[in-house]
Design an enzyme around this catalytic site. Sequence first.
Site, PDB file in Angstrom:
ATOM      1  N   PHE A  74       1.124   6.357 -10.304  1.00  0.00           N
ATOM      2  CA  PHE A  74      -0.244   6.137 -10.898  1.00  0.00           C
ATOM      3  C   PHE A  74      -1.024   5.959 -10.030  1.00  0.00           C
ATOM      4  O   PHE A  74      -2.140   5.909 -10.155  1.00  0.00           O
ATOM      5  CB  PHE A  74      -0.036   5.139 -12.167  1.00  0.00           C
ATOM      6  CG  PHE A  74       0.799   5.359 -13.194  1.00  0.00           C
ATOM      7  CD1 PHE A  74       0.407   6.074 -14.268  1.00  0.00           C
ATOM      8  CD2 PHE A  74       2.241   4.962 -13.312  1.00  0.00           C
ATOM      9  CE1 PHE A  74       0.975   6.327 -15.310  1.00  0.00           C
ATOM     10  CE2 PHE A  74       2.918   5.298 -14.452  1.00  0.00           C
ATOM     11  CZ  PHE A  74       2.523   5.861 -15.608  1.00  0.00           C
TER      12      PHE A  74
ATOM     13  N   ASN B 258      -9.313  11.776 -20.706  1.00  0.00           N
ATOM     14  CA  ASN B 258      -9.784  10.285 -20.481  1.00  0.00           C
ATOM     15  C   ASN B 258      -8.992   9.395 -21.363  1.00  0.00           C
ATOM     16  O   ASN B 258      -8.687   9.513 -22.793  1.00  0.00           O
ATOM     17  CB  ASN B 258     -11.414  10.170 -21.146  1.00  0.00           C
ATOM     18  CG  ASN B 258     -12.187  10.877 -20.133  1.00  0.00           C
ATOM     19  OD1 ASN B 258     -12.150  12.071 -19.708  1.00  0.00           O
ATOM     20  ND2 ASN B 258     -13.241  10.104 -19.614  1.00  0.00           N
TER      21      ASN B 258
ATOM     22  N   LYS C 126      -8.257  13.968  -6.225  1.00  0.00           N
ATOM     23  CA  LYS C 126      -7.132  14.188  -6.864  1.00  0.00           C
ATOM     24  C   LYS C 126      -6.551  15.662  -6.988  1.00  0.00           C
ATOM     25  O   LYS C 126      -5.300  15.709  -6.874  1.00  0.00           O
ATOM     26  CB  LYS C 126      -7.361  13.645  -8.576  1.00  0.00           C
ATOM     27  CG  LYS C 126      -7.568  12.357  -8.596  1.00  0.00           C
ATOM     28  CD  LYS C 126      -6.396  11.646  -8.440  1.00  0.00           C
ATOM     29  CE  LYS C 126      -5.340  11.712  -9.394  1.00  0.00           C
ATOM     30  NZ  LYS C 126      -4.020  10.795  -9.280  1.00  0.00           N
TER      31      LYS C 126
ATOM     32  N   THR D 277      -5.561  14.162 -13.520  1.00  0.00           N
ATOM     33  CA  THR D 277      -6.434  13.995 -14.203  1.00  0.00           C
ATOM     34  C   THR D 277      -6.811  15.583 -14.382  1.00  0.00           C
ATOM     35  O   THR D 277      -6.759  16.224 -13.710  1.00  0.00           O
ATOM     36  CB  THR D 277      -7.621  13.256 -13.579  1.00  0.00           C
ATOM     37  OG1 THR D 277      -9.044  13.509 -14.327  1.00  0.00           O
ATOM     38  CG2 THR D 277      -8.065  13.932 -12.094  1.00  0.00           C
ATOM     39  N   ASP D 278      -7.745  15.723 -15.566  1.00  0.00           N
ATOM     40  CA  ASP D 278      -8.072  16.930 -16.114  1.00  0.00           C
ATOM     41  C   ASP D 278      -9.566  17.339 -15.187  1.00  0.00           C
ATOM     42  O   ASP D 278     -10.144  18.366 -15.257  1.00  0.00           O
ATOM     43  CB  ASP D 278      -8.462  17.134 -17.525  1.00  0.00           C
ATOM     44  CG  ASP D 278      -9.606  15.924 -18.055  1.00  0.00           C
ATOM     45  OD1 ASP D 278      -9.871  15.046 -17.270  1.00  0.00           O
ATOM     46  OD2 ASP D 278      -9.823  15.972 -19.144  1.00  0.00           O
ATOM     47  N   GLU D 279     -10.122  16.231 -14.527  1.00  0.00           N
ATOM     48  CA  GLU D 279     -11.236  16.460 -13.719  1.00  0.00           C
ATOM     49  C   GLU D 279     -11.003  17.356 -12.651  1.00  0.00           C
ATOM     50  O   GLU D 279     -12.120  17.909 -12.059  1.00  0.00           O
ATOM     51  CB  GLU D 279     -11.655  15.018 -13.340  1.00  0.00           C
ATOM     52  CG  GLU D 279     -12.230  14.209 -14.493  1.00  0.00           C
ATOM     53  CD  GLU D 279     -13.041  12.884 -14.174  1.00  0.00           C
ATOM     54  OE1 GLU D 279     -14.006  12.994 -13.056  1.00  0.00           O
ATOM     55  OE2 GLU D 279     -12.550  11.834 -14.572  1.00  0.00           O
TER      56      GLU D 279
ATOM     57  N   TYR E 136     -14.019  11.649  -6.275  1.00  0.00           N
ATOM     58  CA  TYR E 136     -12.898  11.416  -6.955  1.00  0.00           C
ATOM     59  C   TYR E 136     -11.865  12.624  -7.327  1.00  0.00           C
ATOM     60  O   TYR E 136     -10.752  12.615  -7.046  1.00  0.00           O
ATOM     61  CB  TYR E 136     -12.951  10.707  -8.282  1.00  0.00           C
ATOM     62  CG  TYR E 136     -12.002  10.555  -9.136  1.00  0.00           C
ATOM     63  CD1 TYR E 136     -10.687   9.770  -8.796  1.00  0.00           C
ATOM     64  CD2 TYR E 136     -11.927  11.123 -10.501  1.00  0.00           C
ATOM     65  CE1 TYR E 136      -9.471  10.054  -9.431  1.00  0.00           C
ATOM     66  CE2 TYR E 136     -10.845  11.245 -11.404  1.00  0.00           C
ATOM     67  CZ  TYR E 136      -9.646  10.510 -11.073  1.00  0.00           C
ATOM     68  OH  TYR E 136      -8.600  10.508 -11.784  1.00  0.00           O
TER      69      TYR E 136
ATOM     70  N   ASP F  59       0.768  -1.385  -0.037  1.00  0.00           N
ATOM     71  CA  ASP F  59       0.022  -0.013  -0.017  1.00  0.00           C
ATOM     72  C   ASP F  59       0.887   1.314   0.001  1.00  0.00           C
ATOM     73  O   ASP F  59       1.783   1.287   0.725  1.00  0.00           O
ATOM     74  CB  ASP F  59      -0.836  -0.071   1.237  1.00  0.00           C
ATOM     75  CG  ASP F  59      -1.943   0.819   1.097  1.00  0.00           C
ATOM     76  OD1 ASP F  59      -2.045   2.123   0.573  1.00  0.00           O
ATOM     77  OD2 ASP F  59      -3.252   0.776   1.834  1.00  0.00           O
TER      78      ASP F  59
ATOM     79  N   ARG G 152     -25.606  10.491 -13.706  1.00  0.00           N
ATOM     80  CA  ARG G 152     -24.618  10.332 -12.434  1.00  0.00           C
ATOM     81  C   ARG G 152     -24.605  11.835 -11.840  1.00  0.00           C
ATOM     82  O   ARG G 152     -24.654  13.065 -12.319  1.00  0.00           O
ATOM     83  CB  ARG G 152     -23.335  10.197 -12.854  1.00  0.00           C
ATOM     84  CG  ARG G 152     -22.294   9.775 -11.982  1.00  0.00           C
ATOM     85  CD  ARG G 152     -21.016   9.454 -12.606  1.00  0.00           C
ATOM     86  NE  ARG G 152     -20.343  10.531 -13.323  1.00  0.00           N
ATOM     87  CZ  ARG G 152     -19.361  10.226 -13.865  1.00  0.00           C
ATOM     88  NH1 ARG G 152     -18.942   8.712 -14.284  1.00  0.00           N
ATOM     89  NH2 ARG G 152     -18.652  10.949 -14.688  1.00  0.00           N
ATOM     90  N   PRO G 153     -24.841  11.747 -10.417  1.00  0.00           N
ATOM     91  CA  PRO G 153     -24.854  13.017  -9.705  1.00  0.00           C
ATOM     92  C   PRO G 153     -23.339  13.898  -9.857  1.00  0.00           C
ATOM     93  O   PRO G 153     -22.336  13.207  -9.889  1.00  0.00           O
ATOM     94  CB  PRO G 153     -24.801  12.407  -8.178  1.00  0.00           C
ATOM     95  CG  PRO G 153     -25.389  11.160  -8.275  1.00  0.00           C
ATOM     96  CD  PRO G 153     -25.096  10.460  -9.682  1.00  0.00           C
ATOM     97  N   GLY G 154     -23.595  15.101 -10.236  1.00  0.00           N
ATOM     98  CA  GLY G 154     -22.300  15.946 -10.409  1.00  0.00           C
ATOM     99  C   GLY G 154     -21.589  15.677 -11.569  1.00  0.00           C
ATOM    100  O   GLY G 154     -20.414  15.777 -11.699  1.00  0.00           O
TER     101      GLY G 154
ATOM    102  N   ALA H 138     -12.083  15.497  -6.531  1.00  0.00           N
ATOM    103  CA  ALA H 138     -11.613  16.433  -5.171  1.00  0.00           C
ATOM    104  C   ALA H 138     -10.272  15.814  -4.725  1.00  0.00           C
ATOM    105  O   ALA H 138      -9.394  16.596  -4.129  1.00  0.00           O
ATOM    106  CB  ALA H 138     -12.763  16.596  -4.164  1.00  0.00           C
TER     107      ALA H 138
END
Length: 345
Positions: free
Chosen positions: A80, A182, A157, A128-130, A153, A58, A283-285, A155
């Site tokens: 990663f 993506n 990142k 990520t670009d998110e 997710y 871990d 999907r929410p949000g 948030a």
Amino acid sequence: MSETILVTGGAGFIGSNFVHRWHRNHPDDHLLVLDKLTYAADPTQIADLERVELVKGDIQNRELVVHLLDRHRVRKLVHFAAESHVDNSITGPGAFIQTNMVGTFALLDAAREVWAGDKAARFLHVSTDEVYGSLGDTGKFHEAMAYAPNSPYSASKAGSDNLVRAYHHTYGLPTLTTNCSNNYGPRQHPEKLIPLAIARMAKNEPIPVYGDGQNVRDWLYVEDHCAAIETVIAKGTPGETYCIGGDSNLRNIEIIKILCAHLDKLAPSNLPHESRIAFVADRPGHDFRYSIDASKLMAELGWSPKTPLAEGLEDTVRWYVENRDWWQGIRDRGFHSERLGLATA
């Protein structure tokens, strides 16, 4: 001169593709893969590679990371490892905070201790670009944009990105951050849109599409992404962020219809696959549009995507059709390729 590279999450989709690329392009190097081997990992993808050692562990285990960095004299760490499926972050956000934020903190702190001011070392954090949130009808994400994450997710990142930035500015740790669009390609877990759709088409099952299918994504072939990461490690400036995109922007429903056309040829059914598209509760949000401006990476480091979307999608579909046993094995272990909306539509 040979060296040992530590790759976290190297048994996952993008990580294993990167391990193969580095193994191929750097034949004298050793790769140390640290992976928790969660449901999304597949250690068989790297099992037959010489000079690659898999350590099950871990990233939150700081003592283990210190041991690996010190014992193997690691001076390049490519990170990663992450919980990455947005749907899962909605139903169980805790694991995302622990792995993506606490785990990244443990890696950073271990590297700070072992490297002790070594400016030649490199810590590359894959993100990520998110983290930038959602775009309207125009515009593209770029490195100077403010963060505006909309899911647990993204948030988590964003939090990890900020930790990486802080460790560079506070402690001088030689970090690099990449924010990608993506990814798609062979061997991607069938929880993601493209392999999920292919698997369900191959089984003549309904193909779930969130909302009205108008959400836009910038699609990046996984091998192009790995080439970009390799470039950033070699040429990137510590403390900098680089956005990586495929410049292939399509609505989700457009991607699904392209996949249907390929499956109609490679795995024909009694009905056109497009007839099985099922729009489900959104999907929410759910972010509306992503698009990446990768001009900084192109201009400063000389990278550009090489795989046209049409070619990449065709190769990806063919791989899943020819490797049905691989994704069927995942389904047999309890993953049934459902989406959140299926239960509520």
